[in-house]
Design an enzyme around this catalytic site. Structure first.
Site, PDB file in Angstrom:
ATOM      1  N   ARG A 231       0.861  -1.187   0.000  1.00 17.51           N
ATOM      2  CA  ARG A 231       0.000   0.000   0.000  1.00 17.51           C
ATOM      3  C   ARG A 231       0.895   1.235   0.000  1.00 17.51           C
ATOM      4  NH1 ARG A 231      -5.162   0.326   3.489  1.00 17.51           N
ATOM      5  NH2 ARG A 231      -5.805   1.389   1.588  1.00 17.51           N
TER       6      ARG A 231
ATOM      7  N   ASP B 161      -3.331   9.192   6.955  1.00 17.01           N
ATOM      8  CA  ASP B 161      -2.421   8.160   6.477  1.00 17.01           C
ATOM      9  C   ASP B 161      -1.061   8.737   6.115  1.00 17.01           C
ATOM     10  OD1 ASP B 161      -3.922   5.342   5.865  1.00 17.01           O
ATOM     11  OD2 ASP B 161      -5.314   7.028   5.851  1.00 17.01           O
TER      12      ASP B 161
END
EC number: 5.3.1.23
Length: 347
Positions: free
Chosen positions: A90, A238
């Site tokens: 990711r 994030d």
């Protein structure tokens, strides 16, 4: 929530709570190889920036333990390949890269002491990263709770709770701290399309702790604010650029614009490990694009016509000018973030 762990280390095996099955089923994935950790991160069985950082650290320790190299150079090369595999899962959440880089640093510092000793040091470092996240969450809760007025109605987007970390959560950690302080708060949770992390995970966490929570679809947030039912917004992150631009789950930017329009504070809660001082602004943050079936299908059933084009970014970027404050584990940063974040980091 005290008995439910996002991940746990048991007899040389990393057990990861499979969040794709929540809230209907509680089941742990037994990860004995690092490739299983890679797949768990990729398919969102474990998710949330701090959680995938901790999981990746354990994944690297698992992968290193399984290597049987001829010498230290071969061992180092093998671990570096494992690191590349983990970081490729990711791209947006910087905690993953941060944790892997930290593990590689420990390896480089200890490789001269022998391969078996280095393997032990890597596992010890993974345990340290996990424990530090527990404490980081607690401190964010302490700092952030002071920003929450008594009786506040709080809107949040996606899941930045215990399920996204090793501890009590980032944004939800602040909410938990305010609740424990007796502030009589309530929560509105956006469902968070397309994967419903708000509906499936955030509301579930709040119900477990008996914090009043109301679920709404993403496109109801503006009308809720217009009705005067929201006092503030708090979300996780994030990746945060050096200038305070914030990458978070898709839909966050829209919520921030709505909060600005309605004169509401918009807070972001994230540990210092989420701040990427190597990038100047949000335009440099890589945004993960995910499978189109997440949008065209719902609960395994197709809801869009065959052949339709799909755009499915997992995250968006909220400009720093829309962020009231960033709650970190070292204190609260306010504009100008280029200066305040650097000061908290001791730069």
């Amino acid at each position: 929530m005290e008995t439910l762990e996002t991940m746990r280390w048991v007899d040389g095996c990393l057990e990861i709570l499979d969040q794709t099955l929540l809230p209907g089923k509680t089941q742990y994935i037994k990860c004995r190889q690092y490739t299983t950790v890679c797949e768990a991160i990729r398919r969102l069985s474990v998710r949330g920036a701090p959680a995938i950082g901790a999981a990746a650290a354990y994944g690297l320790a698992l992968g290193a333990a399984a290597l049987k190299p001829a010498g230290s150079e071969e061992f180092m090369a093998g671990v570096e390949q494992i690191a590349r595999d983990l970081t490729a899962t990711r791209p947006t959440a910087v905690n993953l890269q941060w944790a892997v880089d930290r593990m590689l640093g420990v390896l480089r510092d200890n490789i001269t002491g022998g391969i078996e000793a280095a393997k032990e040091k890597l596992l010890a470092e993974a345990h340290a990263i996990y424990r530090e996240d527990l404490e980081s969450n607690r401190r964010m809760g302490q700092f952030g709770e002071k920003l929450i007025p008594h009786g506040a109605a709080i809107l949040t987007h996606c899941n930045a709770g215990a399920l996204a970390t090793a501890g009590i959560g980032t944004a939800l950690g602040v909410i938990r701290a305010a609740h424990q302080a007796g502030k009589n708060i309530s929560v509105y949770a956006d469902e968070t399309r397309p994967l419903l992390q708000g509906a499936r995970l955030t509301t579930w966490e709040m119900v477990q702790e008996q914090i009043p929570v109301t679920l709404l679809t993403d496109n109801m947030a503006g009308f809720l604010m217009a009705r005067g039912k929201v006092d503030l917004v708090i979300v996780g992150a994030d990746r945060i650029a050096a200038n305070g631009d914030v990458a978070n789950k898709i839909g966050t930017y829209g919520v921030a614009v709505l909060a600005k329009e309605h004169g509401l504070p918009f807070y972001v809660a994230a540990p210092m490990s989420t701040i990427d001082f190597n990038i100047s602004g949000g335009h440099e943050i890589p945004i993960e694009n995910r499978d189109e079936q997440e949008v065209t299908c719902f609960a395994g059933r197709r809801v869009a016509p065959e052949g339709v084009q799909v755009w499915n970014p997992a995250f968006d970027v909220t400009p720093a000018r829309l962020v009231t404050a960033i709650i970190t584990d070292r204190g609260v940063a306010r504009p100008p973030y280029q200066e305040s974040l650097a000061a908290l980091a001791g730069k």
